[in-house]
Design a protein around this motif. Structure first.
Motif, PDB file in Angstrom:
ATOM      1  N   ILE A  73     -13.365 -14.875 -62.399  1.00  0.00           N
ATOM      2  CA  ILE A  73     -13.971 -14.267 -61.211  1.00  0.00           C
ATOM      3  C   ILE A  73     -14.627 -15.335 -60.344  1.00  0.00           C
ATOM      4  O   ILE A  73     -14.826 -15.144 -59.134  1.00  0.00           O
ATOM      5  CB  ILE A  73     -14.983 -13.182 -61.628  1.00  0.00           C
ATOM      6  CG1 ILE A  73     -14.279 -12.087 -62.430  1.00  0.00           C
ATOM      7  CG2 ILE A  73     -15.673 -12.561 -60.419  1.00  0.00           C
ATOM      8  CD1 ILE A  73     -15.196 -11.015 -62.983  1.00  0.00           C
ATOM      9  N   CYS A  74     -14.964 -16.461 -60.948  1.00  0.00           N
ATOM     10  CA  CYS A  74     -15.580 -17.552 -60.190  1.00  0.00           C
ATOM     11  C   CYS A  74     -14.673 -18.027 -59.064  1.00  0.00           C
ATOM     12  O   CYS A  74     -15.154 -18.549 -58.048  1.00  0.00           O
ATOM     13  CB  CYS A  74     -15.920 -18.715 -61.118  1.00  0.00           C
ATOM     14  SG  CYS A  74     -17.189 -18.329 -62.348  1.00  0.00           S
TER      15      CYS A  74
ATOM     16  N   GLU B 125     -13.021 -16.110 -57.146  1.00  0.00           N
ATOM     17  CA  GLU B 125     -13.349 -15.232 -56.027  1.00  0.00           C
ATOM     18  C   GLU B 125     -14.735 -15.534 -55.466  1.00  0.00           C
ATOM     19  O   GLU B 125     -14.945 -15.497 -54.246  1.00  0.00           O
ATOM     20  CB  GLU B 125     -13.280 -13.775 -56.488  1.00  0.00           C
ATOM     21  CG  GLU B 125     -11.913 -13.385 -57.045  1.00  0.00           C
ATOM     22  CD  GLU B 125     -11.940 -12.069 -57.803  1.00  0.00           C
ATOM     23  OE1 GLU B 125     -11.006 -11.817 -58.569  1.00  0.00           O
ATOM     24  OE2 GLU B 125     -12.911 -11.305 -57.610  1.00  0.00           O
ATOM     25  N   ILE B 126     -15.678 -15.843 -56.375  1.00  0.00           N
ATOM     26  CA  ILE B 126     -17.043 -16.158 -55.938  1.00  0.00           C
ATOM     27  C   ILE B 126     -17.047 -17.404 -55.063  1.00  0.00           C
ATOM     28  O   ILE B 126     -17.810 -17.496 -54.093  1.00  0.00           O
ATOM     29  CB  ILE B 126     -17.962 -16.340 -57.158  1.00  0.00           C
ATOM     30  CG1 ILE B 126     -18.092 -15.017 -57.919  1.00  0.00           C
ATOM     31  CG2 ILE B 126     -19.338 -16.855 -56.743  1.00  0.00           C
ATOM     32  CD1 ILE B 126     -18.873 -15.127 -59.212  1.00  0.00           C
TER      33      ILE B 126
ATOM     34  N   GLN C 270     -20.993 -14.956 -53.187  1.00  0.00           N
ATOM     35  CA  GLN C 270     -21.951 -13.892 -53.488  1.00  0.00           C
ATOM     36  C   GLN C 270     -21.978 -13.668 -55.001  1.00  0.00           C
ATOM     37  O   GLN C 270     -20.961 -13.835 -55.674  1.00  0.00           O
ATOM     38  CB  GLN C 270     -21.559 -12.589 -52.779  1.00  0.00           C
ATOM     39  CG  GLN C 270     -21.591 -12.674 -51.265  1.00  0.00           C
ATOM     40  CD  GLN C 270     -22.990 -12.925 -50.726  1.00  0.00           C
ATOM     41  OE1 GLN C 270     -23.966 -12.361 -51.226  1.00  0.00           O
ATOM     42  NE2 GLN C 270     -23.093 -13.783 -49.713  1.00  0.00           N
TER      43      GLN C 270
ATOM     44  N   VAL D 231     -21.784 -11.893 -58.601  1.00  0.00           N
ATOM     45  CA  VAL D 231     -21.016 -10.788 -59.168  1.00  0.00           C
ATOM     46  C   VAL D 231     -21.688 -10.388 -60.472  1.00  0.00           C
ATOM     47  O   VAL D 231     -21.887 -11.224 -61.358  1.00  0.00           O
ATOM     48  CB  VAL D 231     -19.549 -11.169 -59.416  1.00  0.00           C
ATOM     49  CG1 VAL D 231     -18.826 -10.063 -60.183  1.00  0.00           C
ATOM     50  CG2 VAL D 231     -18.840 -11.439 -58.095  1.00  0.00           C
TER      51      VAL D 231
ATOM     52  N   HIS E  75     -16.634   0.503 -65.152  1.00  0.00           N
ATOM     53  CA  HIS E  75     -16.882   0.122 -63.760  1.00  0.00           C
ATOM     54  C   HIS E  75     -15.696   0.533 -62.885  1.00  0.00           C
ATOM     55  O   HIS E  75     -14.534   0.355 -63.278  1.00  0.00           O
ATOM     56  CB  HIS E  75     -17.106  -1.395 -63.674  1.00  0.00           C
ATOM     57  CG  HIS E  75     -17.722  -1.843 -62.402  1.00  0.00           C
ATOM     58  ND1 HIS E  75     -17.014  -2.013 -61.239  1.00  0.00           N
ATOM     59  CD2 HIS E  75     -19.015  -2.164 -62.097  1.00  0.00           C
ATOM     60  CE1 HIS E  75     -17.818  -2.425 -60.278  1.00  0.00           C
ATOM     61  NE2 HIS E  75     -19.046  -2.530 -60.766  1.00  0.00           N
TER      62      HIS E  75
ATOM     63  N   PHE F 116     -14.113  -3.219 -61.797  1.00  0.00           N
ATOM     64  CA  PHE F 116     -13.833  -4.231 -62.812  1.00  0.00           C
ATOM     65  C   PHE F 116     -13.184  -3.669 -64.065  1.00  0.00           C
ATOM     66  O   PHE F 116     -12.749  -4.424 -64.939  1.00  0.00           O
ATOM     67  CB  PHE F 116     -15.110  -4.998 -63.143  1.00  0.00           C
ATOM     68  CG  PHE F 116     -15.575  -5.863 -62.010  1.00  0.00           C
ATOM     69  CD1 PHE F 116     -16.627  -5.482 -61.199  1.00  0.00           C
ATOM     70  CD2 PHE F 116     -14.913  -7.045 -61.737  1.00  0.00           C
ATOM     71  CE1 PHE F 116     -17.034  -6.281 -60.143  1.00  0.00           C
ATOM     72  CE2 PHE F 116     -15.325  -7.856 -60.692  1.00  0.00           C
ATOM     73  CZ  PHE F 116     -16.382  -7.463 -59.877  1.00  0.00           C
TER      74      PHE F 116
ATOM     75  N   HIS G   8      -9.904  -4.993 -63.339  1.00  0.00           N
ATOM     76  CA  HIS G   8      -9.822  -6.416 -62.981  1.00  0.00           C
ATOM     77  C   HIS G   8      -9.220  -7.214 -64.143  1.00  0.00           C
ATOM     78  O   HIS G   8      -9.498  -6.951 -65.312  1.00  0.00           O
ATOM     79  CB  HIS G   8     -11.213  -6.939 -62.633  1.00  0.00           C
ATOM     80  CG  HIS G   8     -11.200  -8.243 -61.906  1.00  0.00           C
ATOM     81  ND1 HIS G   8     -10.995  -9.444 -62.539  1.00  0.00           N
ATOM     82  CD2 HIS G   8     -11.371  -8.541 -60.583  1.00  0.00           C
ATOM     83  CE1 HIS G   8     -11.050 -10.426 -61.654  1.00  0.00           C
ATOM     84  NE2 HIS G   8     -11.275  -9.899 -60.452  1.00  0.00           N
TER      85      HIS G   8
ATOM     86  N   SER H 282     -22.614 -13.758 -62.639  1.00  0.00           N
ATOM     87  CA  SER H 282     -22.294 -15.088 -62.136  1.00  0.00           C
ATOM     88  C   SER H 282     -22.972 -15.291 -60.784  1.00  0.00           C
ATOM     89  O   SER H 282     -22.797 -14.479 -59.876  1.00  0.00           O
ATOM     90  CB  SER H 282     -20.783 -15.273 -62.007  1.00  0.00           C
ATOM     91  OG  SER H 282     -20.462 -16.606 -61.663  1.00  0.00           O
TER      92      SER H 282
ATOM     93  N   THR I 188     -20.942 -22.195 -60.514  1.00  0.00           N
ATOM     94  CA  THR I 188     -21.688 -20.979 -60.814  1.00  0.00           C
ATOM     95  C   THR I 188     -22.569 -21.161 -62.047  1.00  0.00           C
ATOM     96  O   THR I 188     -22.280 -21.958 -62.932  1.00  0.00           O
ATOM     97  CB  THR I 188     -20.741 -19.791 -61.079  1.00  0.00           C
ATOM     98  OG1 THR I 188     -19.881 -20.118 -62.188  1.00  0.00           O
ATOM     99  CG2 THR I 188     -19.919 -19.470 -59.854  1.00  0.00           C
TER     100      THR I 188
ATOM    101  N   CYS J 290     -23.458 -18.719 -64.976  1.00  0.00           N
ATOM    102  CA  CYS J 290     -22.856 -17.466 -65.391  1.00  0.00           C
ATOM    103  C   CYS J 290     -23.190 -17.128 -66.835  1.00  0.00           C
ATOM    104  O   CYS J 290     -23.579 -17.996 -67.625  1.00  0.00           O
ATOM    105  CB  CYS J 290     -21.336 -17.503 -65.205  1.00  0.00           C
ATOM    106  SG  CYS J 290     -20.517 -18.910 -65.997  1.00  0.00           S
TER     107      CYS J 290
END
Length: 397
Positions: A70-71, A73-74, A79, A81, A89, A92, A95, A108, A121, A123
């Motif tokens: 996911i990092c 995407e971060i 932002q 997560v 969820h 997710f 995901h 994260s 990040t 995390c």
């Protein structure tokens, strides 16, 4: 095998003393069992520091496929997560990252440097759900991420400054201006760290967590002293001397005793012997005299023999107040004596130790601001003795 491209990033993170404490605090605050600082680029995800209680298998230098995290995407939206129960969820649960690594809880926080560059990040992950709904968790981890980013910025500034200053004709002026700005900029995030530690202490009774919070508080207090030394140095060099506010003080002896007790509390293994006989009605800046003594005591603890006591004496001699501090240990090397009260003299003389080498400089400047002197003698037989003298009453100069 660690990718050589990321060795400097891993070393930069490992050189931040607070990172292991931060990762441990992240685990305790979230209840999750894996925490890490990751370097995230457009092609790589690399672990720089890891605290792993679930045998996830990552060590510093270890990598994950960037697209599987996911990092990735971060890095694009910068932002945080956060989710505590992936399988329940709405987003997710479908995901690929939780499915790939069997994650239920995840948090994260982006680490973004002052110039806007995305480093990576901070995390935490776990294979079981975690309660991450408390707003203080995200706020505290954000402060931790900012502290890491700020430390990286400081390292970058210091390295850049070393290169510049090595070739600059006005090396001293540039260094003084740099640390003055640095000292001011560090105060705000340091206050936030202290406030966060105080807030967290009221919300936990866990002994280990309290010990970690105490470590954060003690480190922030020491950092605060270093920052104040930096600012005093800058004021002294750029503003015509360290400012003092002298007035008639009736309890200077108590001030000295309280200073000694504070240093003793910070260094419980050190032994102190004191003999104080200071009269009332001394014309001085009591806070600055306390700072002078604290710096001398800290120097004695750091460089003196741990098996011999540190002896403090303070009294009136004629119309002067005399404060002396003696300790045993390795004598001060002769080449260092002429530089002892100059800033950064420790590094310039090839000495190693804690701090920036500003304590004795500031102590000398405080004494000078009181129209006094600070002198030192040091030999193998008698040990090292610092003697500060200043007029007990106001004198025109």
């Amino acid at each position: 095998m660690t990718n050589p491209e990321f060795i400097p990033d891993i070393e930069a993170i490992s050189s931040i003393d607070a990172v292991p404490v931060i990762l441990s605090m992240v685990k305790h605050l979230t209840g999750m069992r894996f925490a890490a600082v990751a370097r995230v680029t457009e092609r790589n995800w690399v672990a720089c520091a890891v605290d792993d209680s679930i045998d996830f298998g990552l060590k510093p230098g270890g990598e994950l496929v960037l697209e599987s995290t996911i990092c990735h995407e971060i890095r694009q939206h910068q932002q945080p997560v956060i989710f505590g129960h992936a399988s329940a969820h709405p987003i997710f649960s479908r995901h690929h990252t939780p499915q790939t690594y069997g994650l239920e809880s995840y948090i994260s926080i982006p680490i973004v440097k002052a110039n806007g560059d995305f480093f990576g990040t901070l995390c935490a992950i776990d294979s079981v759900p975690a309660n991450l709904d408390e707003p203080a968790i995200a706020k505290t981890l954000t402060l931790f991420a900012q502290l890491i980013a700020m430390s990286l910025d400081t390292q970058s500034h210091l390295e850049a400054a070393k290169v510049e200053l090595a070739s600059a004709n006005e090396l001293g002026r540039l260094r003084e201006q740099f640390i003055a700005v640095l000292g001011h900029d560090l105060r705000t995030p340091l206050s936030a760290i202290r406030m966060s530690a105080d807030l967290l202490q009221t919300k936990t009774e866990d002994k280990r967590s309290l010990n970690l919070l105490s470590a954060i508080r003690n480190s922030s207090m020491r950092m605060g002293v270093l920052i104040e030394n930096i600012l005093d140095f800058a004021r002294g060099r750029l503003g015509g001397g360290i400012p003092v506010q002298r007035k008639l003080v009736d309890d200077l002896q108590r001030t000295l005793l309280l200073t000694l007790e504070e240093v003793q509390a910070s260094h419980p293994r050190a032994t102190f012997i004191h003999e104080l006989n200071v009269p009332t009605g001394v014309y001085c800046d009591a806070l600055r005299i306390s700072q002078l003594l604290s710096n001398l005591l800290g120097n004695a603890v750091t460089h003196g023999s741990a098996s011999a006591p540190i002896i403090l004496k303070a009294c009136a001699e004629g119309d002067e107040i005399v404060i002396s501090l003696s300790n045993q240990g390795t004598p001060i090397p002769a080449p260092l004596m002429p530089l002892l009260f100059e800033p950064f003299s420790r590094s310039e003389a090839g000495q190693r130790g804690e701090g920036l080498g500003l304590g004795l400089y500031i102590a000398a400047q405080i004494t000078a601001a009181h129209n006094g002197t600070l002198q030192v003698t040091s030999d193998a037989e008698s040990g090292t003795c610092f003697v500060a003298r200043f007029p007990a009453q106001f004198k025109w100069v």
